[in-house]
Design a protein around this motif. Structure first.
Motif, PDB file in Angstrom:
ATOM      1  N   TRP A  87      31.973  46.305  51.510  1.00  0.00           N
ATOM      2  CA  TRP A  87      31.698  47.566  52.205  1.00  0.00           C
ATOM      3  C   TRP A  87      32.766  48.591  51.813  1.00  0.00           C
ATOM      4  CZ3 TRP A  87      27.575  49.103  55.056  1.00  0.00           C
ATOM      5  CH2 TRP A  87      27.680  50.384  55.629  1.00  0.00           C
ATOM      6  N   SER A 107      35.923  44.643  53.357  1.00  0.00           N
ATOM      7  CA  SER A 107      35.759  46.051  53.722  1.00  0.00           C
ATOM      8  C   SER A 107      37.030  46.850  53.477  1.00  0.00           C
ATOM      9  CB  SER A 107      35.375  46.121  55.207  1.00  0.00           C
ATOM     10  OG  SER A 107      35.561  47.417  55.703  1.00  0.00           O
ATOM     11  N   ILE A 152      24.415  51.305  59.666  1.00  0.00           N
ATOM     12  CA  ILE A 152      25.381  50.259  59.295  1.00  0.00           C
ATOM     13  C   ILE A 152      25.004  48.944  59.988  1.00  0.00           C
ATOM     14  CG2 ILE A 152      27.817  49.560  59.360  1.00  0.00           C
ATOM     15  CD1 ILE A 152      28.519  52.593  59.418  1.00  0.00           C
ATOM     16  N   THR A 172      32.871  52.367  62.601  1.00  0.00           N
ATOM     17  CA  THR A 172      32.443  51.252  61.755  1.00  0.00           C
ATOM     18  C   THR A 172      33.334  50.042  62.030  1.00  0.00           C
ATOM     19  OG1 THR A 172      31.860  52.891  60.083  1.00  0.00           O
ATOM     20  CG2 THR A 172      31.895  50.605  59.367  1.00  0.00           C
TER      21      THR A 172
END
Ligand SMILES: *Cc1c(COP(=O)(O)O)cnc(C)c1O
Length: 380
Positions: free
Chosen positions: A140, A94, A79, A102
Motif C-alpha cells: 500500500w 504500507s 480503502i 487509513t
C-alpha cells in the motif's frame, strides 16, 4: 483521447438515450421497474448499480487509464473494500507517513480481523522487499505523503510486487491522474479520496478505485455491492461536474504552489519548506520522473519551531481557511500537531517530521498575489 479531453468526455457518452441531455441525468432512484421478473434495462437496485454512478465510474476509469472504475461513499470506504480482498493471516506492507484515517482503519479495524500491517519508510524502495514473506499479499503506497511530502517510487514498488506476485495499490489522492497515473507505472489498484482534488470544490465526500484486471474488478465489485458503501446519484453528479475542470484546476494549483513554495523558501522566518519541486528535496528526481508537475500541497516550519507561533499564523490567515481536508479551489491551511496529528504522542509525530511548528497548505486557485500577501501578513 488525451487527458485534458478525457476529464470532460471520458466514459461519459450515451448517458441519456431518452432526451439527449448533454449532462448525465441524476437518477435519484433506489429501484427500477421490471417488465417480467429479471426483465430490466441493466439496473435493478441502486446499491448494485445506478446510471449516474456508472457514468462517474467510467469517467474515473478513463482519467486513470484503467478499464474498471468503482465509486464509494468515501475514500476510506474505497480503502476498506481493498483490504476486504484479504483474509486473516495475510500481510500488508504500507507507507509509514500515511493518511491518519487509513492508519486508523488498518490498525483499529483490520488488525482485529487478523490482517497484519508493516508500516515502513518506502523512500528507498529496496526497503520494501525486506518485509516480503509468504503471507504478504499487498503493498500500500501513498505518494506524495501527508504531510511530509515524501515521494515513493511507484515503478520500483511495482517491480517488487511483480517479483513476489503481490498486489500494489496506490493512494493517488494528492497527485491526481493529472500529475501521475499509477496503473501506467505498474500498480494494480489506484485509489482516491474524490473528496479532495477530483471533486475539487469541498462539497462532497467520496472515494474511488480504478483497476485494469477483469478478475480483480469483479472481486471489488462484489465487495462494493456486498458491503454496500456506495455513493448516491447526487454526489456522483457533483464529482462528474468537478472532474470536467480537473486539468485546469490542477494546472493552477501547480503554478500557485510553485510560487508559494519559492516565496516561503526565501522568507527569513522560515526554517524549512517541504515541496517535491525543489531540487534539494531528497526524492526530487523520482518526483520529476513519475509526476508531470509538483502539485499545490506544501508544508513548512518556522524558525524556532514554536507551537504557539504556528497556531498564531494559521489563525491570522484571512484568505487561507483554517480547516482539515485539501484539494478544493479555495486555499486551506492546517496545523498537524494540533489538528490531524494531535492524537499521536509528540515524540512519535516528531520522528516522522511532524514538529510543533509544521504548517500544511493546500494551495487553491485564487490569485497567487493575494495568497502571498495573506501569508506575508500572517507570518509577519
Ligand atoms: C482524505 C484522504 C483519505 C480518506 O478519504 P475520505 O474521503 O476522507 O474518506 C485517504 N487518503 C488520503 C491521502 C486523503 O487525503
Amino acid at each position: 483521447m488525451k487527458f485534458n479531453t478525457k476529464t470532460i468526455h471520458g466514459g461519459q457518452h450515451d448517458v441519456d438515450p431518452a432526451y439527449g441531455s448533454v449532462m448525465p441525468p441524476i437518477y435519484q432512484t433506489s429501484t427500477y421497474a421490471q417488465s417480467t421478473p429479471g426483465g430490466h434495462k441493466g439496473y435493478e437496485y441502486s446499491r448494485s448499480g445506478n446510471p449516474t454512478r456508472a457514468a462517474l465510474e467510467r469517467a474515473f476509469a478513463s482519467i486513470e487509464n484503467g478499464k474498471h472504475g468503482l465509486a464509494f461513499a468515501s475514500g476510506l470506504a474505497a480503502i476498506d473494500a481493498v483490504i476486504k480482498l484479504l483474509k486473516p493471516g495475510d500481510e500488508v506492507i504500507s507507507t509509514n507517513d500515511l493518511y491518519g484515517g487509513t492508519y486508523r482503519l488498518f490498525t483499529k479495524v483490520f488488525e482485529q480481523f487478523g490482517v497484519k500491517f508493516h508500516f515502513i519508510g518506502m523512500e528507498n524502495a529496496a526497503n520494501v522487499e525486506k518485509y516480503v514473506n509468504d503471507n504478504t499479499r499487498l503493498i500500500w503506497v501513498e505518494t506524495p505523503t501527508n504531510p511530509m511530502m515524501n515521494i515513493i517510487d511507484i515503478k520500483a514498488c511495482a517491480a517488487v510486487a511483480r517479483k513476489h506476485d503481490l498486489l500494489l495499490a496506490v493512494d493517488n489522492t494528492f497527485a491526481t491522474p493529472y500529475l501521475q497515473q499509477p496503473l501506467d507505472l505498474g500498480a494494480d489498484i489506484v485509489m482516491h479520496s474524490a473528496t479532495k482534488y477530483l471533486g475539487g470544490h469541498s462539497d462532497v465526500v467520496m472515494g474511488a478505485l480504478v483497476v485494469n484486471d477483469d478478475n480483480l474488478a469483479e472481486k471489488l465489485y462484489f465487495i462494493q455491492n456486498a458491503s454496500g458503501a456506495v455513493c448516491g446519484p447526487q454526489d456522483s453528479f457533483l464529482v462528474l461536474r468537478g472532474l470536467k475542470t480537473l486539468h485546469v484546476r490542477m494546472q493552477r494549483h501547480c503554478e500557485n504552489g510553485k510560487a508559494i513554495a519559492e516565496y516561503l523558501l526565501d522568507h527569513p522566518k522560515i526554517e524549512k519548506v517541504y515541496w517535491p519541486g525543489f531540487e534539494s528535496h531528497p526524492n526530487h528526481v523520482i518526483a520529476r520522473d513519475q509526476m508531470r508537475d509538483f502539485g499545490g500541497m506544501i508544508s513548512f516550519v518556522t524558525k524556532g519551531n514554536n507551537y504557539d507561533e504556528a497556531v498564531r499564523i494559521v489563525e491570522n490567515l484571512k484568505i487561507f481557511t483554517l480547516a482539515e481536508s485539501l484539494g478544493g479551489v479555495e486555499s486551506l491551511a492546517g496545523h498537524p500537531a494540533s489538528m490531524t496529528h494531535a492524537s499521536i504522542p509528540k515524540e512519535e509525530r516528531e520522528k516522522t517530521g511532524v514538529v510543533d511548528a509544521l504548517i500544511r497548505l493546500s494551495v487553491g486557485i485564487e490569485d497567487v498575489k493575494d495568497l502571498i500577501e495573506d501569508l506575508e501578513q500572517a507570518i509577519g
